[in-house]
Design an enzyme around this catalytic site. Structure first.
Site, PDB file in Angstrom:
ATOM      1  N   GLY A  55       1.015  -1.063   0.210  1.00 55.91           N
ATOM      2  CA  GLY A  55       0.014   0.041  -0.114  1.00 55.91           C
ATOM      3  C   GLY A  55       0.863   1.351   0.020  1.00 55.91           C
ATOM      4  N   CYS A  88       5.850  -5.577  -0.213  1.00 58.01           N
ATOM      5  CA  CYS A  88       5.920  -4.508  -0.609  1.00 58.01           C
ATOM      6  C   CYS A  88       6.106  -3.190   0.341  1.00 58.01           C
ATOM      7  CB  CYS A  88       4.937  -4.043  -1.786  1.00 58.01           C
ATOM      8  SG  CYS A  88       5.241  -2.898  -2.860  1.00 58.01           S
ATOM      9  N   ARG A 117      13.001   2.621  -1.422  1.00 56.06           N
ATOM     10  CA  ARG A 117      11.576   2.654  -2.054  1.00 56.06           C
ATOM     11  C   ARG A 117      11.729   2.819  -3.680  1.00 56.06           C
ATOM     12  NH1 ARG A 117       8.075   6.505   1.894  1.00 56.06           N
ATOM     13  NH2 ARG A 117      10.425   7.312   1.770  1.00 56.06           N
ATOM     14  N   ILE A 145       4.861  -3.825  -8.013  1.00 63.68           N
ATOM     15  CA  ILE A 145       4.207  -2.414  -8.162  1.00 63.68           C
ATOM     16  C   ILE A 145       4.996  -1.422  -7.316  1.00 63.68           C
ATOM     17  CG2 ILE A 145       1.854  -1.211  -7.972  1.00 63.68           C
ATOM     18  CD1 ILE A 145       0.483  -3.988  -7.930  1.00 63.68           C
ATOM     19  N   ARG A 146       5.716  -0.285  -8.215  1.00 63.60           N
ATOM     20  CA  ARG A 146       6.676   0.691  -7.439  1.00 63.60           C
ATOM     21  C   ARG A 146       7.279   0.199  -6.172  1.00 63.60           C
ATOM     22  NH1 ARG A 146       3.662   4.232  -4.979  1.00 63.60           N
ATOM     23  NH2 ARG A 146       1.679   3.174  -5.061  1.00 63.60           N
ATOM     24  N   HIS A 181       4.422  -8.448  -4.617  1.00 65.63           N
ATOM     25  CA  HIS A 181       3.081  -8.827  -4.127  1.00 65.63           C
ATOM     26  C   HIS A 181       2.512 -10.335  -4.215  1.00 65.63           C
ATOM     27  CE1 HIS A 181       1.520  -4.754  -3.218  1.00 65.63           C
ATOM     28  NE2 HIS A 181       2.489  -4.378  -4.262  1.00 65.63           N
ATOM     29  N   GLU A 183       0.239 -11.760  -2.825  1.00 64.47           N
ATOM     30  CA  GLU A 183      -1.134 -11.838  -2.925  1.00 64.47           C
ATOM     31  C   GLU A 183      -2.134 -11.698  -4.148  1.00 64.47           C
ATOM     32  OE1 GLU A 183       0.559  -9.434  -2.064  1.00 64.47           O
ATOM     33  OE2 GLU A 183      -0.533  -7.375  -2.250  1.00 64.47           O
TER      34      GLU A 183
END
Ligand code: GLN
Length: 198
Positions: A55, A88, A117, A145-146, A181, A183
């Site tokens: 997130g 993440c 990051r 993702i990023r 990720h 999940e």
């Protein structure tokens, strides 16, 4: 047999996806367990394992702190009786050092890892890549993702996967961090791996 209690921090990010993946992993595993969403710090003392999802690391870490989760988590990991998985943004929060330091993330200092990051650059904001994970028989298709990268590990922390010179998965006893990720795929091997170290 007592059921293992696996919590997913329910503040922000990919919460339901982790709950579903863990429930599916439990169905295919010999471990008996239940998965709960953690919204109150008082729940933490009853858990055997906790997932910190992806997130926004800034938001999640600040709220973990504000709601008093942090103290409960640190107490439990000091006793080594809470397994933790950070994915993440969750990986960033588990770190002891932030290399891009804008001082906007409240790190848990749980693992001997230094994280940067958004380490894969703009063109590669989101991508999937097959990676080799230690002790996994077949390649694993990881979704980034990023994503952060683990730039350094030390002492009893072990590298489990890398892309070139960037570490993307690491383990320290019953603590597990990965920059992707798990999940967001149907492959349940990472959630099963985590169940095995609880
Ligand atoms: N770059 C994000 C952060 O550190 C992480 C992105 C993610 O969790 N998918 O906040």
């Amino acid at each position: 047999m007592v059921k293992k209690k696996i919590g997913v921090i329910g503040i922000q990010g990919a919460i339901t996806e982790h709950i579903h993946s863990m429930q599916n992993a439990l169905m295919e595993s010999s471990v008996k367990g239940e998965v709960l969403i953690v919204k109150d710090r008082k729940q933490i003392k009853f858990l055997d394992a906790l997932i910190i999802p992806g997130g926004e690391s800034t938001t999640i870490s600040k709220l973990i702190n504000k709601f008093g989760f942090e103290k409960e988590i640190l107490k439990r990991i000091e006793n080594k009786d809470l397994a933790l998985m950070g994915t993440c943004a969750g990986c960033t929060i588990l770190a002891s050092e932030l290399l891009d330091n804008f001082h906007d993330v409240k790190l848990l200092n749980a693992m001997n890892i230094a994280v940067k990051r958004n380490a894969f650059g703009r063109q590669k904001e989101s991508f999937e890549q097959k990676i080799k994970i230690k002790n996994f028989k077949h390649a694993y298709n990881a979704v980034f993702i990023r994503a952060p990268a683990i730039e350094k590990i030390w002492n009893n922390c072990e590298i489990l996967a890398k892309i070139d010179d960037k570490i993307v998965m690491a383990r320290q006893d019953n603590l597990l961090a990965m920059s992707f990720h798990p999940e967001l795929t149907d492959d349940l091997r990472i959630h099963k791996y985590f169940l095995d170290i609880i």
